[in-house]
Design an enzyme around this catalytic site. Structure first.
Site, PDB file in Angstrom:
ATOM      1  N   ARG A 142       0.798  -1.230   0.000  1.00 60.65           N
ATOM      2  CA  ARG A 142       0.000   0.000   0.000  1.00 60.65           C
ATOM      3  C   ARG A 142       0.832   1.281   0.000  1.00 60.65           C
ATOM      4  O   ARG A 142       0.304   2.363  -0.200  1.00 60.65           O
ATOM      5  CB  ARG A 142      -0.967  -0.010   1.198  1.00 60.65           C
ATOM      6  N   ASN A 148      38.455  28.826  -8.004  1.00 60.10           N
ATOM      7  CA  ASN A 148      39.207  27.716  -7.415  1.00 60.10           C
ATOM      8  C   ASN A 148      39.385  26.545  -8.361  1.00 60.10           C
ATOM      9  O   ASN A 148      40.161  25.649  -8.089  1.00 60.10           O
ATOM     10  CB  ASN A 148      38.515  27.247  -6.132  1.00 60.10           C
TER      11      ASN A 148
END
Ligand code: UD1
Ligand code: CA
Length: 464
Positions: free
Chosen positions: A18, A389
């Site tokens: 379910r 960077n």
């Protein structure tokens, strides 16, 4: 007491049809944690040894999730019923003799105190089986407890129950204390002669009585604790109960919630007293928050340490970071893993940090990216500063020493080091190291051509 040894079996082999999910039911989260971790934790706290988890559907995923816990596993290859599931753990409990606690992987709200009461009742009565029951206004779907006065006779499943039996409101929570190894002997005699053609664990009660053994029941005070999860509506309800429990626990230790129904805090998170938490805040993972902090709306924090008196403004996301005391962050800041702020910092709106160690008192107040960087104390990073960077292959580091003043719209092309107390002129692209106390500036000279617009732009041409 007759037995003082305690073991646990946790049933978690069912499919959970379910849920309509690719994920095994017991791995769906309640208050941010897979539901099966709750019974596993409570068994650990009670000192159960061993704790055996019966797995079947999604066995590998469930085992992976619990790899770090003390639980061991027994496989139920085919789901032939709850009785069969417990029998699958028999081998793992071969040498065990004592009280066996049976828990379910999809019943996450049971409290340690409740189970302690069940165990005490079981042992005091010298029972072979003690079932945990609850009185429900709507007992539909549950097994019903059959009694004769104080005596518990057995359990009948909804699908097997007569009209009169369906009217009984005392239900089986599916949680029991058993005497082991007796329960395994009793189970061996249970058949699947019922509406579902399953081996029912519930038939053990009648079997115990037939064997002349005592059967008892402990009634739950708070029926919410027995809430089993079969679908996502129940999942949300159980989460709401758990959330309330967590937040009320924190309120009792001095945390203020503006609206406790709207803050989402995982059970393991720690928060210090006099911290105020606004709606829409999510705190998860290995997070500890100090005292006197203010966490405003729509903030998500995972795996972070916040010292005292930290102020997180709305819309910020913090992951894997350490924040020193008296720091202000946001609104809408993003602190990514490896950010370490020493304290008395300011990280303002639209600032992103990653693997950045930022010294005491340093600030980046607006529109900035600081990644793979080390900043000293008292550095002022101007608006629009970017550490470049990444060169497409490797990450490089930017080091900015103490007392540096970075003008707005600066790019640091890493690797680069800026010496202490130097000043970077606004709009610079810094590609080379800067010595201490210097001014570094890399903008092109400004050119001014007088009257240019009047001569070249038709819209601005002088009318005669
Ligand atoms: C069971 C009880 C019922 C009780 C209810 C409480 C039986 C026969 N009935 O019913 O009296 O009111 O729980 O929620 O026990 N499981 C396995 N292997 C299996 C079957 C089940 O591991 O072969 C596990 C499930 O994953 C779940 C638990 O056992 O964790 C309960 O199974 P479920 O099918 O939900 O039992 P119910 O029919 O709800
Ligand atoms: Ca169930």
């Amino acid at each position: 007491m007759k037995h003082d040894k305690l073991a646990a079996v946790i049933l978690a082999a069912g499919k959970g049809t379910r849920m309509k999910s690719a994920l095994p039911k017991v791995l769906h989260a309640v208050a941010g944690k897979p539901m099966v971790t709750f019974p596993v934790d409570v068994a650990r706290k009670l000192g159960c040894h061993p704790t055996v988890l019966v797995v079947g559907h999604g066995a590998e995923a469930v085992k992976d999730e619990l790899a770090g816990s003390a639980a061991s596993f027994a496989l139920q290859a085919e789901q032939l019923g709850t009785g069969h599931a417990l029998l699958c753990a028999r081998e793992a409990l071969r040498d065990f003799s004592g009280t066996l606690l049976l828990l379910c992987g999809d019943v996450p709200l049971l409290r340690e105190e409740t189970l302690e009461r069940l165990i005490t009742e079981h042992r005091t009565n010298q029972a072979a089986v003690t079932v945990l029951t609850a009185e429900l206004a709507d007992p539909f779907g549950y097994g019903r407890i059959l009694r004769e006065g104080d005596q518990v006779l057995g359990i009948v499943e909804e699908k097997d129950a007569s009209r009169e039996q369906k009217a009984i409101r005392e239900i089986n929570t599916g949680i029991y204390a058993f005497e082991a190894p007796f329960v395994f002997e009793a189970l061996a005699g249970v058949d699947c002669d019922n509406a579902q053609r399953e081996y029912y664990l519930t038939d053990v009660l009648a079997a115990a009585r037939t064997a002349g053994r005592r059967v008892g029941a402990a009634v739950l005070e708070d029926a919410d604790e027995a809430m089993g999860i079969n679908d996502r509506v129940q999942l949300a309800r159980a989460s709401a109960v758990m959330r309330r429990r967590i937040n009320e626990g924190l309120m009792r230790t001095g945390v203020t919630f503006i609206d406790p129904d709207q803050s989402y805090i995982e059970p393991q998170v720690e928060v210090g007293p006099d911290t105020v938490i606004y709606p829409g805040v999510c705190l998860g993972g290995d997070t500890r928050i100090g005292s006197g902090c203010l966490i405003e709306s729509q903030v998500t924090i995972r795996d972070c340490r916040l010292a005292d008196n930290v102020h997180i403004k709305p819309g910020s996301v913090l992951e894997g970071s350490q924040i020193g005391a008296e720091t202000a962050i946001g609104p809408m800041a993003h602190l990514r893993p490896g950010t370490v702020l020493a304290g008395h910092n300011k990280i303002g709106n639209f600032v992103e940090t990653k693997k950045a160690h930022i010294g005491f008192g340093s600030k980046a107040s607006h529109l900035t990216y600081i990644g793979d960087a080390e900043l000293g104390t008292n550095v002022n990073v101007g608006c629009g500063t970017i550490t470049c960077n990444y060169d497409g292959v490797n990450k490089h580091k930017t080091v900015i020493e103490d007392d540096v003043f970075v003008g707005s719209d600066t790019q640091f092309v890493a690797p680069v080091r800026i010496g202490r107390n130097s000043l970077i002129g606004a709009g610079s692209t810094i590609t080379k190291d800067v010595p201490p106390d210097a001014l570094a500036l890399s903008r092109s000279q400004q050119k001014v051509v007088e009257g240019w617009r009047l001569r070249h732009d038709p819209k601005c041409k002088k009318k005669d």
